[in-house]
Design an enzyme around this catalytic site. Sequence first.
Site, PDB file in Angstrom:
ATOM      1  N   ARG A 143       4.590   6.363  14.118  1.00 20.28           N
ATOM      2  CA  ARG A 143       4.605   6.942  12.759  1.00 20.28           C
ATOM      3  C   ARG A 143       4.043   8.361  12.708  1.00 20.28           C
ATOM      4  O   ARG A 143       2.941   8.611  13.190  1.00 20.28           O
ATOM      5  CB  ARG A 143       3.785   6.070  11.806  1.00 20.28           C
ATOM      6  CG  ARG A 143       3.947   6.489  10.344  1.00 20.28           C
ATOM      7  CD  ARG A 143       3.159   5.613   9.406  1.00 20.28           C
ATOM      8  NE  ARG A 143       1.863   6.186   9.117  1.00 20.28           N
ATOM      9  CZ  ARG A 143       0.867   5.530   8.540  1.00 20.28           C
ATOM     10  NH1 ARG A 143       1.010   4.271   8.186  1.00 20.28           N
ATOM     11  NH2 ARG A 143      -0.287   6.115   8.306  1.00 20.28           N
TER      12      ARG A 143
ATOM     13  N   HIS B 184       4.647   0.114   0.184  1.00 19.38           N
ATOM     14  CA  HIS B 184       5.370  -0.719   1.145  1.00 19.38           C
ATOM     15  C   HIS B 184       4.447  -1.744   1.789  1.00 19.38           C
ATOM     16  O   HIS B 184       3.225  -1.649   1.674  1.00 19.38           O
ATOM     17  CB  HIS B 184       6.039   0.155   2.217  1.00 19.38           C
ATOM     18  CG  HIS B 184       5.084   1.021   2.976  1.00 19.38           C
ATOM     19  ND1 HIS B 184       4.638   2.225   2.501  1.00 19.38           N
ATOM     20  CD2 HIS B 184       4.488   0.860   4.189  1.00 19.38           C
ATOM     21  CE1 HIS B 184       3.820   2.775   3.371  1.00 19.38           C
ATOM     22  NE2 HIS B 184       3.695   1.962   4.410  1.00 19.38           N
TER      23      HIS B 184
ATOM     24  N   ASP C 243       0.624   4.906   1.944  1.00 17.58           N
ATOM     25  CA  ASP C 243      -0.126   5.384   3.114  1.00 17.58           C
ATOM     26  C   ASP C 243      -1.234   6.367   2.733  1.00 17.58           C
ATOM     27  O   ASP C 243      -1.009   7.312   1.973  1.00 17.58           O
ATOM     28  CB  ASP C 243       0.813   6.085   4.109  1.00 17.58           C
ATOM     29  CG  ASP C 243       1.722   5.086   4.807  1.00 17.58           C
ATOM     30  OD1 ASP C 243       1.317   3.921   4.986  1.00 17.58           O
ATOM     31  OD2 ASP C 243       2.850   5.471   5.170  1.00 17.58           O
TER      32      ASP C 243
ATOM     33  N   HIS D  39       0.829  -1.211   0.000  1.00 21.24           N
ATOM     34  CA  HIS D  39       0.000   0.000   0.000  1.00 21.24           C
ATOM     35  C   HIS D  39       0.856   1.251   0.000  1.00 21.24           C
ATOM     36  O   HIS D  39       2.048   1.211   0.324  1.00 21.24           O
ATOM     37  CB  HIS D  39      -0.920   0.014   1.228  1.00 21.24           C
ATOM     38  CG  HIS D  39      -0.156   0.152   2.516  1.00 21.24           C
ATOM     39  ND1 HIS D  39       0.510  -0.895   3.104  1.00 21.24           N
ATOM     40  CD2 HIS D  39       0.069   1.226   3.315  1.00 21.24           C
ATOM     41  CE1 HIS D  39       1.104  -0.478   4.206  1.00 21.24           C
ATOM     42  NE2 HIS D  39       0.864   0.813   4.357  1.00 21.24           N
TER      43      HIS D  39
HETATM   44  C1  SIN Z   1       2.990   1.243   7.672  1.00 21.83           C
HETATM   45  O1  SIN Z   1       2.439   0.579   6.808  1.00 21.83           O
HETATM   46  O2  SIN Z   1       2.965   2.451   7.672  1.00 21.83           O
HETATM   47  C2  SIN Z   1       3.742   0.533   8.766  1.00 21.83           C
HETATM   48  C3  SIN Z   1       4.948  -0.146   8.322  1.00 21.83           C
HETATM   49  C4  SIN Z   1       5.542  -0.991   9.410  1.00 21.83           C
HETATM   50  O3  SIN Z   1       4.957  -1.132  10.502  1.00 21.83           O
HETATM   51  O4  SIN Z   1       6.608  -1.542   9.185  1.00 21.83           O
END
Ligand code: SIN
Length: 305
Positions: free
Chosen positions: A273, A257, A109, A107
Amino acid sequence: MSTLTITPLGFAAGAEVTGIDLRKPLDAADRLRINEAWLRHLVLVFPRQELTPQEQIVFARNFGALDQHESQAPQTLHADHHEILVLTNKLVGGKQSGTHNSGRNWHTDLSYTTCPAKGALLHCKEKPPVGGDTMFANLYIAYETLSPTMRKLLESLEALHDVSLIRGIEQRDPALVADMKRRNPPVIHPVVRVHPETGRKSLFVGQRIRGFLGVSDEESQSLLAMLNAHATSPEFVYRHRWSVGDLLMWDNRCSCHVALGDFDQTKPRVMYRCSLQGQEVTGRFATEAAAADRDQMLQAVAAVS
Ligand code: SIN
């Protein structure tokens, strides 16, 4: 003189940035070098940084305004700093957290909003002894390596992004999921995006897309599977193996990612995050009614908070 060093980690993406203490104010020259490295490598790794939430926020703001997380259930945010989304598999208030299995399919973000994030800064607080890596795919290369005919076909194509396609969402607290869905009705985005800083085109795909507009379901599913497989080919991917203290900063405008769930779920994995607010609205709601319902809900929430 600055001691900042930038060392590439992968061909498609990834570079390590050392010789800098992110707790200290960033001067203009270093900010510029980091931004240039970010545009070039898409994912920057700052190892061994021990940041408080406030320090993480201050550093992140060097690269843009922070997302206020209207798209997220409030229970998943840091209690004292709503600029931080807490990704944790630990219990929260005695209950499974709303982010215990976040990010488990490819995805970009906030693609389920009309203004996806510019980027994100993820700080590793706790990690399992093995596994729990994150993989990043370079969506510029994905676009550029398609045939000219396919690129032309995709230029005018739009995709429907749907929050309910987050992998494992059905395992979360139903009340939280209902909240997430109400905040994020399906949105439509172009399949080819132009990066506002580099001017390069990238392929805006991922596994939270339901299908493409104006083509049959069958055509959509085949095309989507082909594009996602292509975009996430191993050659286009950087895989990050976390250490506690790593701060990763990725460019969400040209990458996607996935957070791998390949670890012992009884071991804690905790990440903080910050998301950088998107710079432009690239999407629109799929239906007016859902958009109006969302606005009403956000107004009601604002009135009581
Ligand atoms: C995310 O998808 O923003 C998180 C990535 C992660 O937890 O490694």
